[in-house]
Design a protein around this motif. Structure first.
Motif, PDB file in Angstrom:
ATOM      1  N   LYS A 118     -10.219  15.526  -6.462  1.00 28.56           N
ATOM      2  CA  LYS A 118      -9.957  15.374  -8.014  1.00 28.56           C
ATOM      3  C   LYS A 118      -9.110  13.736  -8.325  1.00 28.56           C
ATOM      4  O   LYS A 118      -8.410  14.052  -9.245  1.00 28.56           O
ATOM      5  N   LEU A 119      -9.921  12.835  -7.598  1.00 30.37           N
ATOM      6  CA  LEU A 119      -9.310  11.657  -7.961  1.00 30.37           C
ATOM      7  C   LEU A 119     -10.395  11.224  -9.151  1.00 30.37           C
ATOM      8  O   LEU A 119     -11.360  11.485  -9.553  1.00 30.37           O
ATOM      9  N   LEU A 120      -9.763  10.010 -10.023  1.00 32.25           N
ATOM     10  CA  LEU A 120     -10.460   9.315 -10.808  1.00 32.25           C
ATOM     11  C   LEU A 120     -11.257   8.199 -10.439  1.00 32.25           C
ATOM     12  O   LEU A 120     -10.904   7.368  -9.859  1.00 32.25           O
ATOM     13  N   LEU A 121     -12.570   8.504 -10.564  1.00 30.07           N
ATOM     14  CA  LEU A 121     -13.812   7.836  -9.795  1.00 30.07           C
ATOM     15  C   LEU A 121     -13.712   6.326 -10.310  1.00 30.07           C
ATOM     16  O   LEU A 121     -13.987   5.365  -9.478  1.00 30.07           O
ATOM     17  N   ASN A 122     -13.374   6.171 -11.535  1.00 26.12           N
ATOM     18  CA  ASN A 122     -13.378   4.805 -11.996  1.00 26.12           C
ATOM     19  C   ASN A 122     -12.174   3.967 -12.045  1.00 26.12           C
ATOM     20  O   ASN A 122     -11.912   2.955 -12.602  1.00 26.12           O
ATOM     21  N   LYS A 123     -11.078   4.511 -11.267  1.00 28.68           N
ATOM     22  CA  LYS A 123      -9.873   3.958 -11.012  1.00 28.68           C
ATOM     23  C   LYS A 123      -9.736   3.535  -9.326  1.00 28.68           C
ATOM     24  O   LYS A 123     -10.353   4.233  -8.698  1.00 28.68           O
ATOM     25  N   THR A 124      -8.952   2.563  -9.141  1.00 27.48           N
ATOM     26  CA  THR A 124      -8.751   2.188  -7.898  1.00 27.48           C
ATOM     27  C   THR A 124      -7.793   3.043  -7.264  1.00 27.48           C
ATOM     28  O   THR A 124      -6.944   3.877  -7.756  1.00 27.48           O
ATOM     29  N   ARG A 126      -9.525  -0.518  -3.370  1.00 30.89           N
ATOM     30  CA  ARG A 126     -10.829   0.198  -3.299  1.00 30.89           C
ATOM     31  C   ARG A 126     -11.023   1.190  -3.964  1.00 30.89           C
ATOM     32  O   ARG A 126      -9.832   1.852  -4.696  1.00 30.89           O
ATOM     33  N   PHE A 127     -12.094   1.691  -4.486  1.00 30.45           N
ATOM     34  CA  PHE A 127     -12.554   2.896  -5.324  1.00 30.45           C
ATOM     35  C   PHE A 127     -12.638   4.109  -4.489  1.00 30.45           C
ATOM     36  O   PHE A 127     -13.000   3.958  -3.295  1.00 30.45           O
ATOM     37  N   PRO A 128     -12.774   5.295  -5.118  1.00 29.66           N
ATOM     38  CA  PRO A 128     -12.812   6.456  -4.239  1.00 29.66           C
ATOM     39  C   PRO A 128     -14.131   6.568  -3.429  1.00 29.66           C
ATOM     40  O   PRO A 128     -14.356   6.960  -2.246  1.00 29.66           O
ATOM     41  N   HIS A 129     -15.137   6.024  -3.972  1.00 28.68           N
ATOM     42  CA  HIS A 129     -16.759   5.999  -3.381  1.00 28.68           C
ATOM     43  C   HIS A 129     -16.708   5.154  -1.980  1.00 28.68           C
ATOM     44  O   HIS A 129     -17.408   5.211  -1.358  1.00 28.68           O
ATOM     45  N   GLN A 130     -15.554   4.066  -1.985  1.00 27.49           N
ATOM     46  CA  GLN A 130     -15.585   3.432  -0.676  1.00 27.49           C
ATOM     47  C   GLN A 130     -14.545   4.002   0.237  1.00 27.49           C
ATOM     48  O   GLN A 130     -14.265   3.136   1.339  1.00 27.49           O
ATOM     49  N   LEU A 131     -14.076   5.063   0.175  1.00 27.88           N
ATOM     50  CA  LEU A 131     -13.183   5.625   1.220  1.00 27.88           C
ATOM     51  C   LEU A 131     -13.745   6.984   1.803  1.00 27.88           C
ATOM     52  O   LEU A 131     -14.790   7.927   1.281  1.00 27.88           O
TER      53      LEU A 131
END
Length: 225
Positions: free
Chosen positions: A89-95, A133-138
């Motif tokens: 449940k991370l905010l995808l547009n936030k680092t 980093r953003f969630p999609h980079q993790l």
């Protein structure tokens, strides 16, 4: 810290999610809630967070009677409760930094506190250097570490975790459990719902087992049988 007295939660007349549940969890304990899907684990966590209210019985958290609590007081209760979920449940547009900082911003912490506390908790969860980093980079494990950092940054009294290793491979899941163990040792009470028999048996902490809403076992240093 947490007490349930004969709690029953029904969703319909035909679906009783929790039936006559009673237990005490003292400050600083680590407790697993185990049982098959639909056994009532997630409902118990929602009762502790005042997302649900029981039809019968009493729920006490941090000395407060949740049944008697005014709705206006619920946000203050939740400041003392961190929540971790299976799907992050991370905010995808936030680092990474912004996701963790968001918890403190919502409760009105000043900027200088945020700039001090967020790096400290990211160091704790071993994400130092990944603030931008953003969630999609993790990886999945890293995303769950961000979720844990966000839940813990306000140093809550209680951490509620709903299947936090459910989407992770065994090795990554073990790393998440070591992190939750470390957080528990700081004094935070941890209540974790899980299907993961291997994790429960590895940790050997208190186990509360449910079957169709009924507590059938409450064992110190238990295993998932």
């Amino acid at each position: 810290m947490i007490r349930l007295d004969n709690v029953t939660k029904q969703y319909t007349t035909e679906v009783t999610a929790v039936r006559d549940a009673s237990f005490d969890i003292p400050k600083g304990e680590f407790v697993f809630l185990v049982g098959a899907s639909g056994s009532g684990k997630s409902t118990l966590l929602r009762l502790l967070n005042r997302q649900e209210r029981p039809e019968r019985g009493s729920v006490f958290v941090a000395g407060q009677d949740l049944n008697a609590m005014a709705d206006s007081k619920v946000p203050f209760l939740r400041r003392n409760i961190g929540n971790i979920f299976q799907d992050y449940k991370l905010l995808l547009n936030k680092t990474v930094f912004e996701n963790v900082a968001f918890t403190l911003e919502v409760i009105g912490r000043p900027n200088h506190v945020i700039k001090q506390q967020v790096p400290a908790v990211l160091e704790l969860v071993q994400l130092h250097g990944k603030e931008d980093r953003f969630p999609h980079q993790l990886s999945g494990g890293e995303q769950q570490r961000v979720s844990i950092a966000r839940a813990f940054v306000n140093r809550p009294l209680i951490m509620l975790a709903d299947e936090p290793t459910g989407n992770l491979d065994p090795s990554t899941g073990e790393g998440i459990m070591r992190l939750l163990d470390r957080i528990n040792k700081t004094g935070t009470t941890v209540v974790m719902a899980t299907h993961d028999q291997r994790i429960v048996n590895m940790m050997r902490r208190r186990v509360i087992q449910l079957d169709r809403g009924v507590i059938i076992r409450d064992q110190v240093r238990g295993v998932y049988e």
